[in-house]
Write an enzyme that holds these catalytic residues in place. Sequence first.
Site, PDB file in Angstrom:
ATOM      1  N   GLU A  75     -11.586   5.701   4.912  1.00 19.16           N
ATOM      2  CA  GLU A  75     -11.056   6.581   5.962  1.00 19.16           C
ATOM      3  C   GLU A  75     -12.096   6.815   7.059  1.00 19.16           C
ATOM      4  O   GLU A  75     -11.757   6.835   8.241  1.00 19.16           O
ATOM      5  CB  GLU A  75     -10.603   7.928   5.388  1.00 19.16           C
ATOM      6  CG  GLU A  75      -9.405   7.851   4.459  1.00 19.16           C
ATOM      7  CD  GLU A  75      -8.076   7.582   5.147  1.00 19.16           C
ATOM      8  OE1 GLU A  75      -8.016   7.542   6.386  1.00 19.16           O
ATOM      9  OE2 GLU A  75      -7.086   7.401   4.427  1.00 19.16           O
ATOM     10  N   TRP A  90      -5.282   1.693  10.481  1.00 18.25           N
ATOM     11  CA  TRP A  90      -5.449   1.635   9.038  1.00 18.25           C
ATOM     12  C   TRP A  90      -5.226   0.220   8.501  1.00 18.25           C
ATOM     13  O   TRP A  90      -5.898  -0.210   7.569  1.00 18.25           O
ATOM     14  CB  TRP A  90      -4.520   2.645   8.357  1.00 18.25           C
ATOM     15  CG  TRP A  90      -4.701   2.699   6.877  1.00 18.25           C
ATOM     16  CD1 TRP A  90      -3.765   2.401   5.930  1.00 18.25           C
ATOM     17  CD2 TRP A  90      -5.886   3.051   6.146  1.00 18.25           C
ATOM     18  NE1 TRP A  90      -4.304   2.553   4.664  1.00 18.25           N
ATOM     19  CE2 TRP A  90      -5.608   2.949   4.777  1.00 18.25           C
ATOM     20  CE3 TRP A  90      -7.174   3.442   6.535  1.00 18.25           C
ATOM     21  CZ2 TRP A  90      -6.539   3.213   3.786  1.00 18.25           C
ATOM     22  CZ3 TRP A  90      -8.113   3.712   5.552  1.00 18.25           C
ATOM     23  CH2 TRP A  90      -7.785   3.597   4.194  1.00 18.25           C
ATOM     24  N   TYR A  92       0.835  -1.201   0.000  1.00 19.29           N
ATOM     25  CA  TYR A  92       0.000   0.000   0.000  1.00 19.29           C
ATOM     26  C   TYR A  92       0.877   1.261   0.000  1.00 19.29           C
ATOM     27  O   TYR A  92       0.666   2.184  -0.780  1.00 19.29           O
ATOM     28  CB  TYR A  92      -0.932  -0.014   1.220  1.00 19.29           C
ATOM     29  CG  TYR A  92      -1.687   1.261   1.428  1.00 19.29           C
ATOM     30  CD1 TYR A  92      -2.706   1.640   0.551  1.00 19.29           C
ATOM     31  CD2 TYR A  92      -1.393   2.108   2.499  1.00 19.29           C
ATOM     32  CE1 TYR A  92      -3.402   2.822   0.730  1.00 19.29           C
ATOM     33  CE2 TYR A  92      -2.071   3.278   2.679  1.00 19.29           C
ATOM     34  CZ  TYR A  92      -3.081   3.636   1.800  1.00 19.29           C
ATOM     35  OH  TYR A  92      -3.763   4.819   1.981  1.00 19.29           O
TER      36      TYR A  92
END
Length: 186
Positions: free
Chosen positions: A40, A48, A18
């Site tokens: 988000e 995350w 990522y």
Amino acid sequence: MNKTRCTWPGSDPLYLDYHDKEWGRPVRDDQTIFEFLVLESAQAGLSWITILRKRENYRKAFASFDPAKVAKFTEKKVQSLLKNEGIVRNELKIRAAINNAQRFLEVQKEFGSFSNYIWAFVDYKPVNGKRKTTKQIPATSPVSDALAKDMKKRGFKFLGSTTLYAHMQATGMVNDHLTTCFCYKK
């Protein structure tokens, strides 16, 4: 040869991929911008990496992040999503995603695209953070404050300044790769 990276992805292969291929790269495609808004807002209060691990489940559950489809989700769909173990089963976050899809479409109509709207906050070009250490990376900025205020006024939910600053980083509106990171100059 090992690449010098930002320190936050650690050694997790999913996180590294990522970081190397997505984070901080300018995104101007509305569907991808919507994807990151959904992810988000789902991340609020969580890590995350937790959301990244659930990303494919989110893609299936949220109609491949098509805002026009998500905007039409019914109460029956909400109840189905609340039973979906592959996503964060927080009713407020799920309902916020649907609401935000509806607001997203309104902004698209007003500005021609959501990208036109959101990138205007940074004069259509990425802000160069020039961060030497992770400690220099802020949680918010005056731009994310202004964006959060405007989006709240437009009826968006679960998208405060901290969440939107993370969104700005993820979609390359701000380059917060450390200056020593191989991705910094990209």
